[in-house]
Design an enzyme around this catalytic site. Structure first.
Site, PDB file in Angstrom:
ATOM      1  N   TYR A 138       0.881  -1.394   0.029  1.00 28.99           N
ATOM      2  CA  TYR A 138       0.108  -0.097   0.379  1.00 28.99           C
ATOM      3  C   TYR A 138       0.940   1.343   0.162  1.00 28.99           C
ATOM      4  O   TYR A 138       0.146   2.087   0.065  1.00 28.99           O
ATOM      5  CB  TYR A 138      -0.983  -0.156   0.833  1.00 28.99           C
ATOM      6  CG  TYR A 138      -2.653  -1.165   0.918  1.00 28.99           C
ATOM      7  CD1 TYR A 138      -1.775  -1.909   0.900  1.00 28.99           C
ATOM      8  CD2 TYR A 138      -3.703   0.180   1.235  1.00 28.99           C
ATOM      9  CE1 TYR A 138      -3.234  -3.048   1.143  1.00 28.99           C
ATOM     10  CE2 TYR A 138      -4.268  -1.192   1.251  1.00 28.99           C
ATOM     11  CZ  TYR A 138      -4.318  -2.232   1.317  1.00 28.99           C
ATOM     12  OH  TYR A 138      -5.213  -3.593   1.110  1.00 28.99           O
ATOM     13  N   LYS A 189       4.265 -14.007   5.199  1.00 31.93           N
ATOM     14  CA  LYS A 189       5.160 -14.913   3.486  1.00 31.93           C
ATOM     15  C   LYS A 189       6.128 -15.172   3.694  1.00 31.93           C
ATOM     16  O   LYS A 189       6.866 -14.930   2.556  1.00 31.93           O
ATOM     17  CB  LYS A 189       4.230 -15.001   2.623  1.00 31.93           C
ATOM     18  CG  LYS A 189       2.579 -14.952   2.785  1.00 31.93           C
ATOM     19  CD  LYS A 189       2.471 -16.840   2.149  1.00 31.93           C
ATOM     20  CE  LYS A 189       2.237 -17.602   0.903  1.00 31.93           C
ATOM     21  NZ  LYS A 189       2.208 -18.734   1.449  1.00 31.93           N
ATOM     22  N   ASP A 222      -1.291 -17.961   4.762  1.00 26.86           N
ATOM     23  CA  ASP A 222      -2.336 -18.617   4.549  1.00 26.86           C
ATOM     24  C   ASP A 222      -2.942 -19.457   5.739  1.00 26.86           C
ATOM     25  O   ASP A 222      -4.365 -20.350   5.606  1.00 26.86           O
ATOM     26  CB  ASP A 222      -1.440 -19.357   3.341  1.00 26.86           C
ATOM     27  CG  ASP A 222      -0.241 -20.098   3.497  1.00 26.86           C
ATOM     28  OD1 ASP A 222       0.400 -19.196   4.121  1.00 26.86           O
ATOM     29  OD2 ASP A 222       0.530 -20.459   2.334  1.00 26.86           O
ATOM     30  N   ASP A 246      -5.848  -7.020   5.429  1.00 24.17           N
ATOM     31  CA  ASP A 246      -6.655  -6.424   5.434  1.00 24.17           C
ATOM     32  C   ASP A 246      -7.540  -7.998   4.668  1.00 24.17           C
ATOM     33  O   ASP A 246      -8.769  -7.411   5.063  1.00 24.17           O
ATOM     34  CB  ASP A 246      -6.643  -5.893   3.567  1.00 24.17           C
ATOM     35  CG  ASP A 246      -7.714  -5.252   2.577  1.00 24.17           C
ATOM     36  OD1 ASP A 246      -9.054  -4.666   3.520  1.00 24.17           O
ATOM     37  OD2 ASP A 246      -7.766  -5.351   1.656  1.00 24.17           O
ATOM     38  N   ASP A 250     -11.278  -9.067   6.319  1.00 23.70           N
ATOM     39  CA  ASP A 250     -12.567  -9.623   6.309  1.00 23.70           C
ATOM     40  C   ASP A 250     -12.917 -11.118   6.471  1.00 23.70           C
ATOM     41  O   ASP A 250     -14.053 -11.574   7.125  1.00 23.70           O
ATOM     42  CB  ASP A 250     -12.561  -9.432   4.838  1.00 23.70           C
ATOM     43  CG  ASP A 250     -12.998  -8.151   4.709  1.00 23.70           C
ATOM     44  OD1 ASP A 250     -12.763  -7.940   5.178  1.00 23.70           O
ATOM     45  OD2 ASP A 250     -14.247  -7.857   3.187  1.00 23.70           O
TER      46      ASP A 250
HETATM   47  C1  IPM Z   1     -10.040  -1.257   4.629  1.00 21.42           C
HETATM   48  C2  IPM Z   1     -10.249  -0.888   2.967  1.00 21.42           C
HETATM   49  C3  IPM Z   1      -9.239  -0.843   2.501  1.00 21.42           C
HETATM   50  C4  IPM Z   1      -7.810  -1.064   2.410  1.00 21.42           C
HETATM   51  C5  IPM Z   1      -9.824  -0.097   0.898  1.00 21.42           C
HETATM   52  C6  IPM Z   1     -11.360   0.625   1.159  1.00 21.42           C
HETATM   53  C7  IPM Z   1      -8.449   0.723  -0.001  1.00 21.42           C
HETATM   54  O1  IPM Z   1     -11.017  -2.489   2.562  1.00 21.42           O
HETATM   55  O2  IPM Z   1     -10.272  -0.449   5.227  1.00 21.42           O
HETATM   56  O3  IPM Z   1     -10.208  -2.585   5.017  1.00 21.42           O
HETATM   57  O4  IPM Z   1      -7.815  -2.048   1.305  1.00 21.42           O
HETATM   58  O5  IPM Z   1      -7.230  -0.382   3.201  1.00 21.42           O
HETATM   59 MN    MN Z   2     -10.601  -3.740   3.334  1.00 26.52          MN
END
Ligand code: IPM
Ligand code: MN
Ligand code: NAD
Length: 354
Positions: A138, A189, A222, A246, A250
């Protein structure tokens, strides 16, 4: 003694962002002493970008740092801006320019019925992801040759610095120690990405030696993904790089009820920090009252705790517990309430806690 007024810069943003932030503000206002929080609602987002051609005016991020105790953000992302330049400037811009190197994402199972995993109960899953938030893939370093042709070569550099890795790993261990947690796991990784993640492995080894009271484990990311599903009870703290964090956050959100419930904080200790739910702008459900505001509400609680309003934060969390227990939720959690209905239910539950 009267509480000092805290100034919060609010960027609702796009899609469901403004819808869920409205409910968070409703709850934060209800729990806080009168006039102890001032919300400054800012217009930034896709509409503003398309109308003015400007994502964020020059100097604005610096002003945020000067004028606000914290920032509260809904979500950024709109199909009309496919390159996401406003999100790059605002969200990623804040992470970089304000140097918010800790992305803290708690993962707690609040109700047995919320997990898709078998035989997991409230209290079993209670971990925190410390995602490095300024480096990795990033960092924004890269470019393209022959862009737009079939000969195109695109390069994105993934970076890891010793200082950047050391400070996030240290933050994870320090948080674990201060909060009575026993284990820190690093997800990387380094088998496949020997330079950048090899550095992570070396830093982790060095820092963990300073925390003999904490069990340190290095796993491949992983495997961590797999283990989060197979046996999430083995984790207290997971520290990891930006992109892996990230994805893992999720996944982890999904084992405790989904991203409608997942809060997060982008922190630089001692500086203006930014609080946002893990989820995005969800264009598929925007404007229909379907968005679950609890992630934003719990994000608000994280913000209060960060700003030393610990009792108010705990009251918000207890009220969220209560509405979940009563099933006063949006359809993603099996309920029939609207976004605003859930916000009202939390406020009502707050009123019952004294
Ligand atoms: C998050 C989001 C962001 C990220 C996107 C919107 C760039 O997915 O905050 O988790 O990847 O960091
Ligand atoms: Mn995200
Ligand atoms: P998303 O998180 O917006 O949505 C994924 C799925 O989860 C969708 O089906 C959505 O309806 C559902 N969902 C999300 N939040 C919910 C909530 N509060 N209540 C109920 N359901 C919810 O991810 P996406 O669809 O990949 O991304 C949409 C846009 O948001 C993209 O532009 C993306 O880049 C952006 N995004 C922004 C942020 C942020 O600002 N922090 C985070 C993630 C994604």
């Amino acid at each position: 003694m009267e509480a000092r007024q805290l100034r919060i810069g609010v960027i609702g943003g796009d899609g469901i962002g403004p819808e869920v932030v409205r409910e968070a503000i409703k709850v934060l206002s209800a729990v806080s002493p009168p006039a102890s929080l001032a919300f400054d609602e800012l217009p930034y987002g896709a509409d503003h970008t398309l109308e003015t051609g400007v994502t964020l005016p020059p100097g604005e991020m610096e002003r945020f740092a000067r004028d606000y105790d914290a920032l509260l953000l809904g979500a950024l992302g709109d199909p009309r801006i496919p390159d996401m330049r406003h999100a790059v400037d605002i969200l990623m811009g804040a992470r970089r320019k304000l140097d918010l190197y800790i992305n803290k994402r708690p993962v707690r199972l609040l109700q047995d019925r919320l997990t898709p995993l078998k035989d997991r109960h409230r209290g079993d899953i209670d971990l925190v992801i410390f995602r490095e938030n300024t480096e990795g893939a990033y960092a924004g370093i890269g470019g393209a040759l022959k862009a737009g042709t079939r000969d195109e070569v695109a390069v994105t550099e993934m970076i890891a610095t010793w200082k950047g890795t050391d400070r996030i790993v240290r933050a994870a261990f320090e948080w674990a120690r201060a909060n009575g947690r026993r284990r820190v796991c690093m997800a990387s990784k380094y088998n496949a990405i020997p330079h950048a993640h090899g550095l992570w492995a070396r830093v982790f080894r060095e820092v963990s030696a300073e925390f003999p009271d904490i069990e340190a484990t290095a796993l491949f990311a992983d495997v961590v993904a797999m283990e989060l599903v197979r046996d999430p009870t083995r984790f207290d703290v997971i520290v990891t790089s930006n992109l892996l964090g990230d994805i893992l956050s999720d996944l982890a959100a999904q084992i405790v009820g989904g991203i409608g419930l997942a809060p997060s904080a982008n922190i630089h200790p001692g500086r203006t920090s930014l609080f946002e739910p893990v989820h995005g702008s969800a264009p598929d459900i925007a404007g229909r009252g379907l968005a679950n505001p609890l992630a934003a509400v719990l994000t608000g609680a994280m913000m209060l705790r960060h700003l030393d309003r610990r009792e108010d934060a705990a009251r918000v969390e207890a009220a969220v517990d209560r509405v979940l227990h009563e099933g006063s939720t949006t359809p993603d959690l099996g309920g029939t309430l609207t976004t605003a209905g859930v916000g009202d239910a939390v406020v009502e539950a707050l009123g019952r806690d004294r």
